[in-house]
Design a protein around this motif. Sequence first.
Motif, PDB file in Angstrom:
ATOM      1  N   GLN A 170      34.651  51.836  47.951  1.00  0.00           N
ATOM      2  CA  GLN A 170      35.547  52.960  47.673  1.00  0.00           C
ATOM      3  C   GLN A 170      36.542  52.610  46.573  1.00  0.00           C
ATOM      4  O   GLN A 170      36.765  53.392  45.637  1.00  0.00           O
ATOM      5  N   SER A 171      37.148  51.432  46.657  1.00  0.00           N
ATOM      6  CA  SER A 171      38.108  51.008  45.640  1.00  0.00           C
ATOM      7  C   SER A 171      37.449  50.875  44.273  1.00  0.00           C
ATOM      8  O   SER A 171      38.017  51.283  43.252  1.00  0.00           O
ATOM      9  N   TYR A 172      36.240  50.317  44.240  1.00  0.00           N
ATOM     10  CA  TYR A 172      35.534  50.134  42.965  1.00  0.00           C
ATOM     11  C   TYR A 172      35.242  51.487  42.317  1.00  0.00           C
ATOM     12  O   TYR A 172      35.493  51.693  41.120  1.00  0.00           O
ATOM     13  N   CYS A 173      34.722  52.434  43.089  1.00  0.00           N
ATOM     14  CA  CYS A 173      34.379  53.745  42.527  1.00  0.00           C
ATOM     15  C   CYS A 173      35.610  54.488  42.045  1.00  0.00           C
ATOM     16  O   CYS A 173      35.586  55.148  40.994  1.00  0.00           O
ATOM     17  N   ARG A 174      36.694  54.385  42.767  1.00  0.00           N
ATOM     18  CA  ARG A 174      37.912  55.075  42.349  1.00  0.00           C
ATOM     19  C   ARG A 174      38.514  54.444  41.098  1.00  0.00           C
ATOM     20  O   ARG A 174      39.154  55.137  40.303  1.00  0.00           O
ATOM     21  N   GLN A 175      38.306  53.156  40.918  1.00  0.00           N
ATOM     22  CA  GLN A 175      38.846  52.477  39.747  1.00  0.00           C
ATOM     23  C   GLN A 175      38.000  52.722  38.503  1.00  0.00           C
ATOM     24  O   GLN A 175      38.534  52.941  37.404  1.00  0.00           O
ATOM     25  N   HIS A 176      36.673  52.727  38.658  1.00  0.00           N
ATOM     26  CA  HIS A 176      35.784  52.785  37.497  1.00  0.00           C
ATOM     27  C   HIS A 176      35.130  54.153  37.290  1.00  0.00           C
ATOM     28  O   HIS A 176      34.623  54.433  36.201  1.00  0.00           O
ATOM     29  N   HIS A 177      35.149  54.997  38.290  1.00  0.00           N
ATOM     30  CA  HIS A 177      34.505  56.312  38.182  1.00  0.00           C
ATOM     31  C   HIS A 177      35.444  57.358  38.785  1.00  0.00           C
ATOM     32  O   HIS A 177      36.605  57.407  38.430  1.00  0.00           O
ATOM     33  N   THR A 178      34.956  58.203  39.672  1.00  0.00           N
ATOM     34  CA  THR A 178      35.820  59.175  40.363  1.00  0.00           C
ATOM     35  C   THR A 178      36.008  58.796  41.826  1.00  0.00           C
ATOM     36  O   THR A 178      37.133  58.670  42.303  1.00  0.00           O
ATOM     37  N   ASP A 179      34.891  58.594  42.548  1.00  0.00           N
ATOM     38  CA  ASP A 179      34.960  58.214  43.961  1.00  0.00           C
ATOM     39  C   ASP A 179      33.552  57.879  44.420  1.00  0.00           C
ATOM     40  O   ASP A 179      32.586  58.024  43.648  1.00  0.00           O
ATOM     41  N   LEU A 180      33.439  57.398  45.666  1.00  0.00           N
ATOM     42  CA  LEU A 180      32.116  57.302  46.279  1.00  0.00           C
ATOM     43  C   LEU A 180      31.489  58.692  46.332  1.00  0.00           C
ATOM     44  O   LEU A 180      32.190  59.696  46.464  1.00  0.00           O
ATOM     45  N   VAL A 181      30.180  58.746  46.257  1.00  0.00           N
ATOM     46  CA  VAL A 181      29.489  60.014  46.127  1.00  0.00           C
ATOM     47  C   VAL A 181      29.587  60.854  47.392  1.00  0.00           C
ATOM     48  O   VAL A 181      29.535  60.338  48.517  1.00  0.00           O
ATOM     49  N   SER A 182      29.794  62.167  47.221  1.00  0.00           N
ATOM     50  CA  SER A 182      29.686  63.146  48.300  1.00  0.00           C
ATOM     51  C   SER A 182      28.350  63.858  48.173  1.00  0.00           C
ATOM     52  O   SER A 182      27.893  64.151  47.062  1.00  0.00           O
ATOM     53  N   VAL A 183      27.735  64.152  49.308  1.00  0.00           N
ATOM     54  CA  VAL A 183      26.428  64.831  49.316  1.00  0.00           C
ATOM     55  C   VAL A 183      26.602  66.154  50.039  1.00  0.00           C
ATOM     56  O   VAL A 183      26.778  66.194  51.252  1.00  0.00           O
TER      57      VAL A 183
END
Length: 340
Positions: A170-183
């Motif tokens: 979760q921290s990685y995705c928020r830092q480098h992208h938007t967030d962990l994926v929602s389906v």
Amino acid sequence: MEGSLKKLLFFGTFSIIMKITQQTGSMYYIHKYILITHLEMSWTEAQSYCRAEYGDLATIFDEQDFTRINDMTSDLDRPFWIGLYDDINSWKWSLVGEDFYADVGDDYRKWQEDQPDNVGADERCVSMTQNGFWRDNSCTVVKMPLICFTVDEEDQYVLVTEQKSWFEAQSYCRQHHTDLVSVRSLAENQEVSSRLQTGQEAWIGMHRDSWEWSDGSSSLFRKWREDQPDNENNTQACVGMQKKGWSDSKCANKLNILCQEITEVTPVPAVQRRTTVKVKLLTKADLTDPTIRHNVLQQFEAALHSQGFTDVKLLWRTLKEEPQPTESDACGEELTKNLG
């Protein structure tokens, strides 16, 4: 909270512990624990009973509360319900925002058969397998790849093959992208799963909260017995207390009950009265001198304190000089004396 008073009372089929807690200012709370031993109910029935009769099932805030409850129930050889439970249906997405889910909602699910199972009462985060099915896993112990969501890129789904826990993902995705994926739909589920290779599994953004209290309190105090909680047979989501510890149990089990009642008390402020007293002082001292006035007030206060009047504040007030009377006749005309 500052200061506390606890009292233990016994009334046949139920017992009460009363705790008074003083907070900043004059407001305080009376917190009572009521142990019901003449009734046995399921956890849900117990919750309804406590809410109807007292306030709610008991929340335990600290070691002192636990010790006093344990002392009260030392002769009880069977467990009783408290307010802690595992809300196994509180699933939600890491990425929040009403606009993102406005058109399709956030209730799409694609669980693998027999999932979620919450093995060991520790599985609150969700992964996706290569064939598109979801499984619950430990958020901290298990490490695996992850799929991030990027809102501004043409390819919005990014597979990261580095092994991470769910919180690290979760921290990685928020830092480098938007967030962990929602389906949000079957189409999105197929699109996301297409990023995975055969046998691969990755974190997605779904997760749920840990143990919660029935009254919504944020108490983090826990007193699990050894090897608890274990969610035996994947059916234990409610908590009972017995003999110095807590265990998770089937919510349908019939147990005694520990309720609580919290009363907020605001003391009525004392009525303050102002009394004006005229005093004529015969003295040669200069009563216009502030120092002399202060000394006089101190002597008055000391005299009042000696008579039991302790909550007294004296103020010096100089009255206007009264006009001197003159002799007049019935018609109001001023007379003069003939002194000659």
